[in-house]
Design an enzyme around this catalytic site. Structure first.
Site, PDB file in Angstrom:
ATOM      1  N   ILE A 198      -7.409   7.487  -1.141  1.00  0.00           N
ATOM      2  CA  ILE A 198      -7.278   6.045  -1.050  1.00  0.00           C
ATOM      3  C   ILE A 198      -8.036   5.623   0.196  1.00  0.00           C
ATOM      4  O   ILE A 198      -7.874   6.220   1.264  1.00  0.00           O
ATOM      5  CB  ILE A 198      -5.794   5.609  -0.999  1.00  0.00           C
ATOM      6  CG1 ILE A 198      -5.676   4.078  -0.954  1.00  0.00           C
ATOM      7  CG2 ILE A 198      -5.039   6.260   0.152  1.00  0.00           C
ATOM      8  CD1 ILE A 198      -4.228   3.579  -1.073  1.00  0.00           C
ATOM      9  N   SER A 199      -8.913   4.645   0.077  1.00  0.00           N
ATOM     10  CA  SER A 199      -9.801   4.261   1.173  1.00  0.00           C
ATOM     11  C   SER A 199      -9.045   3.655   2.347  1.00  0.00           C
ATOM     12  O   SER A 199      -7.921   3.162   2.208  1.00  0.00           O
ATOM     13  CB  SER A 199     -10.842   3.243   0.685  1.00  0.00           C
ATOM     14  OG  SER A 199     -11.720   3.831  -0.237  1.00  0.00           O
ATOM     15  N   HIS A 200      -9.689   3.681   3.525  1.00  0.00           N
ATOM     16  CA  HIS A 200      -9.167   2.963   4.679  1.00  0.00           C
ATOM     17  C   HIS A 200      -8.942   1.492   4.296  1.00  0.00           C
ATOM     18  O   HIS A 200      -9.771   0.909   3.586  1.00  0.00           O
ATOM     19  CB  HIS A 200     -10.185   2.978   5.832  1.00  0.00           C
ATOM     20  CG  HIS A 200     -10.397   4.319   6.451  1.00  0.00           C
ATOM     21  ND1 HIS A 200     -11.066   5.334   5.814  1.00  0.00           N
ATOM     22  CD2 HIS A 200     -10.046   4.793   7.678  1.00  0.00           C
ATOM     23  CE1 HIS A 200     -11.115   6.387   6.612  1.00  0.00           C
ATOM     24  NE2 HIS A 200     -10.500   6.098   7.742  1.00  0.00           N
ATOM     25  N   ARG A 205       0.819  -1.216   0.000  1.00  0.00           N
ATOM     26  CA  ARG A 205       0.000   0.000   0.000  1.00  0.00           C
ATOM     27  C   ARG A 205       0.854   1.268   0.000  1.00  0.00           C
ATOM     28  O   ARG A 205       0.442   2.296  -0.546  1.00  0.00           O
ATOM     29  CB  ARG A 205      -0.932  -0.003   1.221  1.00  0.00           C
ATOM     30  CG  ARG A 205      -1.966   1.130   1.236  1.00  0.00           C
ATOM     31  CD  ARG A 205      -2.913   0.989   2.417  1.00  0.00           C
ATOM     32  NE  ARG A 205      -4.025   1.924   2.356  1.00  0.00           N
ATOM     33  CZ  ARG A 205      -4.194   2.942   3.210  1.00  0.00           C
ATOM     34  NH1 ARG A 205      -3.328   3.154   4.194  1.00  0.00           N
ATOM     35  NH2 ARG A 205      -5.237   3.752   3.094  1.00  0.00           N
TER      36      ARG A 205
END
Length: 215
Positions: A64-66, A38
């Site tokens: 960018i999502s959790h 990530r």
């Protein structure tokens, strides 16, 4: 080629443990997220925090999502190897990469040219290949390639996107956050050409899903 150090690998494994503690139990999801770096998908200024369960800004005023959100949405797909997945909102490519690592054949759409270019570079770096990647209007989907086994929407849709649901095969599942400023996560199981079984899974916050514009 890309490389990473033991510190990054260790932080990623700690993230996986936190996801398990939060209730993620899909081994396919956990293994995929344990593989995908990530930290490469976000600005280097945030690299030390890449494996915390936080969202971060990316290009074109997107996020960018959790990691938990990525894991939860992915698990709701109940994905089997080699199934076709239509992804609405490529973003930086992290969710796409997770789906590919899960064995999916991914077709992905993004409306921001900056993110299309960035994600293509990331896929090349990590030697990952979506079946099809394009710039376009997510609300329209990709009818040329339909029907899909699964559909995942990674932006907040103000309404139930009926054109997308029509592109599911019977027995297929769509996972969509629906709402204006805040969303509720829904899954739709297509049981016939006109009937869907709908389930709700709580509150989330995504950037809005917009029609194609010139960015």
């Amino acid at each position: 080629m890309w490389t990473e150090n033991f510190r990054q690998k260790g932080k990623r494994q700690q993230l996986i443990k936190r996801l398990i503690a939060k209730g993620i139990d899909d081994e396919n999801v956990l293994q995929a997220m344990g593989q995908i770096p990530r930290h490469l998908f976000i600005d280097s200024a945030f690299e030390d925090f890449a494996y915390e369960d936080k969202a971060f800004p990316i290009a074109a005023d997107q996020t960018i999502s959790h990691p938990y959100t990525v894991a939860f949405q992915s698990s709701l797909l109940h994905l089997s190897p080699s199934e076709s997945v239509l992804e609405i909102g490529t973003g930086c490519g992290y969710q796409t990469a997770v789906l590919i690592a899960m064995g999916a054949k991914v077709y992905t759409i993004e409306r921001q040219q900056k993110l299309v270019k960035f994600s293509k570079r990331m896929f090349q770096l990590l030697e990952l290949s979506p079946v099809y990647q394009t710039y376009g209007d997510g609300f329209k989907g990709l009818p040329t390639f339909a029907p899909f086994d699964k559909i995942i929407v990674t932006a907040g849709s103000p309404i139930i996107p009926k054109k997308l649901l029509q592109q599911l095969r019977i027995g297929g599942i769509a996972v969509v956050p629906i709402g204006e400023n805040n969303q509720k996560m829904y899954s739709f199981l297509k049981v016939s050409e006109r009937k869907y079984e709908q389930m709700e899974f709580g509150d989330y916050k995504f950037v809005p899903m917009l029609e194609q514009k010139d960015f």
